[in-house]
Design a protein around this motif. Structure first.
Motif, PDB file in Angstrom:
ATOM      1  N   ASP A  90       0.805  -1.217   0.000  1.00 17.52           N
ATOM      2  CA  ASP A  90       0.000   0.000   0.000  1.00 17.52           C
ATOM      3  C   ASP A  90       0.838   1.268   0.000  1.00 17.52           C
ATOM      4  N   SER A  91       2.037   1.222   0.572  1.00 12.86           N
ATOM      5  CA  SER A  91       2.848   2.440   0.655  1.00 12.86           C
ATOM      6  C   SER A  91       3.310   2.927  -0.717  1.00 12.86           C
ATOM      7  N   VAL A  92       3.418   2.024  -1.683  1.00 11.86           N
ATOM      8  CA  VAL A  92       3.834   2.405  -3.034  1.00 11.86           C
ATOM      9  C   VAL A  92       2.834   1.973  -4.101  1.00 11.86           C
ATOM     10  N   ASP A  93       1.651   1.516  -3.676  1.00 13.46           N
ATOM     11  CA  ASP A  93       0.581   1.087  -4.596  1.00 13.46           C
ATOM     12  C   ASP A  93       1.105   0.142  -5.675  1.00 13.46           C
ATOM     13  N   CYS A 144       5.975  -7.426 -11.127  1.00 14.26           N
ATOM     14  CA  CYS A 144       5.381  -6.379 -10.291  1.00 14.26           C
ATOM     15  C   CYS A 144       4.911  -5.228 -11.175  1.00 14.26           C
ATOM     16  N   THR A 145       3.862  -4.585 -10.747  1.00 13.21           N
ATOM     17  CA  THR A 145       3.429  -3.372 -11.421  1.00 13.21           C
ATOM     18  C   THR A 145       4.292  -2.222 -10.938  1.00 13.21           C
ATOM     19  N   GLY A 146       4.237  -1.124 -11.631  1.00 15.05           N
ATOM     20  CA  GLY A 146       4.790   0.110 -11.098  1.00 15.05           C
ATOM     21  C   GLY A 146       3.764   0.706 -10.152  1.00 15.05           C
ATOM     22  N   LEU A 164      -1.382  -9.856 -13.902  1.00 14.91           N
ATOM     23  CA  LEU A 164       0.022 -10.268 -13.911  1.00 14.91           C
ATOM     24  C   LEU A 164       0.083 -11.767 -14.200  1.00 14.91           C
ATOM     25  N   ARG A 165       1.169 -12.209 -14.835  1.00 12.69           N
ATOM     26  CA  ARG A 165       1.379 -13.640 -15.095  1.00 12.69           C
ATOM     27  C   ARG A 165       2.851 -13.948 -14.891  1.00 12.69           C
TER      28      ARG A 165
END
Length: 126
Positions: A49-52, A92-94, A82-83
């Motif tokens: 949560d701190s970096v979404d 990981c997403t940004g 994601l896969r």
């Protein structure tokens, strides 16, 4: 001071108190895991949560192992997928710039040559 000035000051003071006591957004980190048929850890999906950021990690080394993850706000917006596979075991997403303190859901699905399994939708807050 006249009554109008006092009433105005009272309204300003009430607003400042309300703003001052409002609860701050709380970190809502969340991790869910998927296990294989023998109870071994297959994959994990984590929301920081701190970096979404949403991260999916494949832990299994079984032949044909893979994992898929979906995340969305409960209103259907901000959907992400994601896969991962054995050749690319982490994704990981940004920073997703998701609105704070919104109801969301994530789903972890995975398998290998011998099984296919899902956690179902799991709720959390951004």
């Amino acid at each position: 001071m006249n009554r109008t000035t006092l009433a105005g000051l009272g309204a300003v003071a009430a607003t400042l108190v309300a703003v001052g006591v409002a609860a701050p957004a709380q970190a809502a980190d969340r991790t869910i895991s998927l296990t294989g048929p023998a109870g071994n850890l297959h994959s994990t999906l984590s929301w920081d949560d701190s970096v979404d950021t949403l991260c999916l990690t494949l832990r299994s080394t079984a032949a044909g192992a893979y994992a898929d993850a979906d995340m969305r706000l409960t209103d259907g917006s901000h959907a992400h997928h994601l896969r991962v596979t054995r050749s690319n075991p982490r994704d990981c997403t940004g920073n997703l710039a998701i609105p704070e303190d919104r109801a969301a859901q994530m789903l972890l699905t995975g398998g290998a040559n011998t099984f296919h399994k899902s956690t179902g939708w799991v709720g959390f807050y951004t």
